[in-house]
Design an enzyme around this catalytic site. Sequence first.
Site, PDB file in Angstrom:
ATOM      1  N   ASP A 248       0.400  -1.336  -0.147  1.00 25.63           N
ATOM      2  CA  ASP A 248      -0.223   0.098  -0.051  1.00 25.63           C
ATOM      3  C   ASP A 248       1.068   0.910  -0.128  1.00 25.63           C
ATOM      4  OD1 ASP A 248      -2.041   1.412   0.468  1.00 25.63           O
ATOM      5  OD2 ASP A 248      -3.531  -0.039   0.863  1.00 25.63           O
ATOM      6  N   ASN A 296      -5.655  -5.816  -6.379  1.00 26.50           N
ATOM      7  CA  ASN A 296      -7.072  -5.093  -5.357  1.00 26.50           C
ATOM      8  C   ASN A 296      -6.374  -3.619  -5.764  1.00 26.50           C
ATOM      9  OD1 ASN A 296      -9.158  -4.568  -3.668  1.00 26.50           O
ATOM     10  ND2 ASN A 296      -7.449  -3.746  -2.441  1.00 26.50           N
ATOM     11  N   TYR A 361     -13.851   4.885 -15.076  1.00 32.16           N
ATOM     12  CA  TYR A 361     -13.679   3.929 -13.902  1.00 32.16           C
ATOM     13  C   TYR A 361     -14.220   2.963 -14.814  1.00 32.16           C
ATOM     14  CZ  TYR A 361     -14.014   1.434  -9.819  1.00 32.16           C
ATOM     15  OH  TYR A 361     -13.912   0.251  -8.292  1.00 32.16           O
TER      16      TYR A 361
END
Length: 455
Positions: A248, A296, A361
């Site tokens: 992350d 993800n 998106y």
Amino acid sequence: MSDTLMEMGLPPIARHVLRRFGIKPPPQLIRSYRDWSDEILQRKHILLSPTSLFQEVLAPYLKSQEATVSFHSRGQLAVSGTDLSEKQVFQGTVFDASAFDSLKDLKGLYSFFHGLKGQLGFNHRLIVLNKVRIGPEGKAITEAVESFTRSLAREFGPKGINVNALRFESMNDLESALPVIAFFLSDFCAFITGQVIPLHSSASSAPHLQLAGSLAGKRALVTGAAQGIGLSIANRLAEEGAHVIALDRQQNEAALLELTKEIDGDALFATIEGDNSAWIEKLSAITPTLDIIVHNAGITRDRTLFGMREKDWDDVLTVNLEAVIDITGQILRRGMLNKGGRIVCMSSLVGLSGNFGQTNYSASKAGLIGYVRGMAEHLHREEGTINAVAPGFIETDMTSKIPFVAKQFARRLSSLAQGGQPDDVADLVTFLSSPCSSVINGQVIRVCGGSFLGA
């Protein structure tokens, strides 16, 4: 996140009052909060249509998973050869429609299911097995069976019943698909319904049939792991025995370090907006090989097309699509993905349906689906798989910021009339990361509660 209508409908008297006003509370779904070390069908009574394949192959496997099995024949129920006069309540049903070879056989769908009124328990899991057929009439039969399944999911959703179809290339592949059937009969797929999932022949000559322990010793990379769905995925993979390298941004350092401490994993800080080679080099120092990659990480920059800045378009396409392709390519070129590896890409329902104000998106998430389909054959040659998961409305910190009215519409716009939980997505991702999912490759599976969008 709390769902007021669901909470109001919890006590029986409250549900009765709401119904008097024409308000039907969403069903309370039963989810599994244990890992695969327990037999996943424990205490479930499963009804099967009486085909020889079911009697010789499926029934023994389900019993090995601690399920009780019954067969339905000529309106009678038999358990271990004993006819029962009283009506039984079942927690799962598997119907074999693969033997249908004429249009008249479709009547079997009506005959079988019409006779089960009152016997499908709450949170029932219903699976229809179908197959690829050739010729105009054969294709008509295949499509009819699958549309029946999707329609049944709409009817049964308000009762908390899931309905899905598995489409085989050949019923000779049934043994390899046994863990898939068990998974979709279990409480691990509470928010998956109305799906038709094509199954392909496994590249492995020896199918892996036992979920418990199947991720032990596997090494997994999960991007965007510090919060939301990524956090749930990292936790679930670790619960099943995988060693997780959680990636992350530096801004989420505290949350990522807390996660990796809890799961005894490794933290990797990086952004995936530009050159990924530097952090992949760091990754290779942590582990020379991987068994699982979960893409993800993603961002949104929602605006109508005319109000969208060029940077909004570029950022979303770079992070959500280009980075996934670049990272996967670099890892494969370095030989870091082990034979039999699993790749799971996080797409979205809007990648299938499109959505107002999300041209960037939806394009990026649809691009991921195309990439998964295009890479499937390459992974198959290495006995691996690549699949996409498309969540619908999932209750996360991000969706909690949606305005109240819009949130209520999003929750009710599905067969199950509610939002999903991050663990609903994580359970499917974990299954797709297992050797037991070898017959699912190049597919996109929705975790959306049977959303009416993109159906």
